[in-house]
Scaffold this motif. Structure first.
Motif, short mmCIF file in Angstrom:
data_model
loop_
_atom_site.label_atom_id
_atom_site.label_comp_id
_atom_site.label_asym_id
_atom_site.label_seq_id
_atom_site.Cartn_x
_atom_site.Cartn_y
_atom_site.Cartn_z
N ALA A 151 0.83 -1.21 0.00
CA ALA A 151 0.00 0.00 0.00
C ALA A 151 0.86 1.26 0.00
O ALA A 151 0.60 2.21 -0.74
CB ALA A 151 -0.95 -0.01 1.20
N ALA A 152 1.92 1.25 0.82
CA ALA A 152 2.81 2.41 0.88
C ALA A 152 3.54 2.61 -0.44
O ALA A 152 3.73 3.74 -0.90
CB ALA A 152 3.80 2.25 2.03
N LEU A 153 3.93 1.52 -1.08
CA LEU A 153 4.61 1.62 -2.37
C LEU A 153 3.66 2.15 -3.44
O LEU A 153 4.03 3.01 -4.25
CB LEU A 153 5.17 0.26 -2.78
N ALA A 154 2.43 1.66 -3.46
CA ALA A 154 1.45 2.16 -4.43
C ALA A 154 1.21 3.66 -4.22
O ALA A 154 1.17 4.43 -5.18
CB ALA A 154 0.15 1.38 -4.30
N ALA A 155 1.08 4.08 -2.95
CA ALA A 155 0.87 5.50 -2.65
C ALA A 155 2.06 6.33 -3.10
O ALA A 155 1.88 7.44 -3.64
CB ALA A 155 0.61 5.68 -1.16
N ARG A 156 3.27 5.81 -2.90
CA ARG A 156 4.48 6.52 -3.33
C ARG A 156 4.44 6.82 -4.82
O ARG A 156 4.92 7.85 -5.28
CB ARG A 156 5.72 5.70 -2.98
N HIS A 157 3.88 5.87 -5.59
CA HIS A 157 3.84 6.02 -7.04
C HIS A 157 2.51 6.59 -7.53
O HIS A 157 2.26 6.62 -8.74
CB HIS A 157 4.10 4.67 -7.71
N GLY A 158 1.64 7.01 -6.58
CA GLY A 158 0.37 7.61 -6.96
C GLY A 158 -0.61 6.65 -7.60
O GLY A 158 -1.41 7.03 -8.44
N ARG A 159 -0.54 5.37 -7.19
CA ARG A 159 -1.43 4.35 -7.76
C ARG A 159 -2.29 3.73 -6.66
O ARG A 159 -1.96 3.79 -5.48
CB ARG A 159 -0.60 3.24 -8.42
N GLU A 160 -3.34 3.08 -7.09
CA GLU A 160 -4.16 2.26 -6.20
C GLU A 160 -3.56 0.86 -6.14
O GLU A 160 -2.91 0.42 -7.10
CB GLU A 160 -5.60 2.17 -6.73
N LEU A 161 -3.81 0.16 -5.04
CA LEU A 161 -3.44 -1.25 -4.98
C LEU A 161 -4.24 -2.03 -6.01
O LEU A 161 -5.44 -1.81 -6.15
CB LEU A 161 -3.72 -1.82 -3.59
N SER A 162 -3.60 -2.91 -6.72
CA SER A 162 -4.27 -3.71 -7.74
C SER A 162 -4.45 -5.14 -7.26
O SER A 162 -3.53 -5.74 -6.71
CB SER A 162 -3.41 -3.71 -9.01
N PRO A 163 -5.64 -5.72 -7.50
CA PRO A 163 -5.83 -7.13 -7.14
C PRO A 163 -4.94 -8.06 -7.97
O PRO A 163 -4.74 -9.21 -7.60
CB PRO A 163 -7.31 -7.39 -7.39
N GLN A 164 -4.40 -7.56 -9.07
CA GLN A 164 -3.51 -8.37 -9.91
C GLN A 164 -2.06 -8.34 -9.43
O GLN A 164 -1.21 -9.05 -9.97
CB GLN A 164 -3.55 -7.90 -11.37
N ASP A 165 -1.76 -7.54 -8.42
CA ASP A 165 -0.39 -7.43 -7.90
C ASP A 165 0.13 -8.82 -7.52
O ASP A 165 -0.50 -9.53 -6.73
CB ASP A 165 -0.39 -6.50 -6.66
N LEU A 166 1.26 -9.20 -8.11
CA LEU A 166 1.83 -10.52 -7.82
C LEU A 166 2.14 -10.71 -6.34
O LEU A 166 2.17 -11.84 -5.85
CB LEU A 166 3.12 -10.71 -8.62
N ARG A 167 2.38 -9.61 -5.63
CA ARG A 167 2.76 -9.72 -4.23
C ARG A 167 1.57 -9.86 -3.30
O ARG A 167 1.75 -10.11 -2.11
CB ARG A 167 3.62 -8.52 -3.82
#
Length: 199
Positions: free
Chosen positions: A149-165
């Motif tokens: 979540a913090a990484l997505a926020a850093r890049h101005g994105r929403e968390l994706s359900p497709q995120d491999l992690r």
């Protein structure tokens, strides 16, 4: 060289000189992740996609003088930055693609991979290649110094359900690639998934 390899080299090559300065406070998170990894003195460990080698001092401390520490990265500029920071004293640096590691089957006890999985062109195949180099019962750590979540926020994105992690994606991905996930932590201050090489 494939288009994926060229893209990775261009992306990280352009950022290598300032990488450590951009993330100056990550050292304790790397040290804590390595401590949780459960390495033993004398172990043989690979830092896959080692970048500037920020994990190498902690890996060396964990395996001791009798252990083996390798840092492999595709990007020459990252390896040069690692050597420039003196981290080649803690491990042998290799210019290598994690898709085709120049290592024998089962030669390693463990693989540490910080921020790697998002950059793998063939995640299942690349994780199988890491598994090939690790003895049965050996370990894998997939780490990032901040959570999803913090990484997505850093890049101005929403968390994706497709995120491999994401845990529902990562567990089956690892299981299909020769690994069994044994722990999963996705917190603001870190991401750490630990897995064991299946027999």
């Amino acid at each position: 060289m494939t288009d994926d390899q060229t893209h990775v080299q261009e992306f990280f090559g352009a950022r290598a000189a300032n990488w450590d300065a951009k993330f100056p406070d990550d050292g304790p998170a790397f040290a804590l992740a390595v401590a949780e990894f459960g390495l033993r003195p004398g172990d043989r460990v690979l830092d896959a996609g080692c970048g500037t080698g920020r994990a190498l001092p902690a890996l060396r401390a964990a395996v001791g003088a009798a252990g083996t520490v390798l840092g492999a990265d595709l990007t020459p500029e990252m390896l040069a930055a690692a050597a420039g920071a003196g981290r080649d004293a803690d491990g042998t640096l290799l210019r290598a693609d994690v898709a085709r590691l120049p290592l024998r089957d089962g030669v390693l006890d463990a693989v540490f991979a910080a921020g790697l999985i998002a950059h793998l062109p063939d995640p299942a195949g690349n994780l199988r290649e890491l598994a090939r180099t690790v003895r049965p019962g050996g370990r894998l750590a997939l780490f990032h110094p901040i959570g999803r979540a913090a990484l997505a926020a850093r890049h101005g994105r929403e968390l994706s359900p497709q995120d491999l992690r994401a845990e529902p994606n990562l567990g089956p991905l690892l299981a299909g690639s020769g690994w069994r996930m044994v722990s999963y932590a996705d917190e603001d201050a870190r991401f750490l998934a630990l897995a064991v090489r299946q027999d």
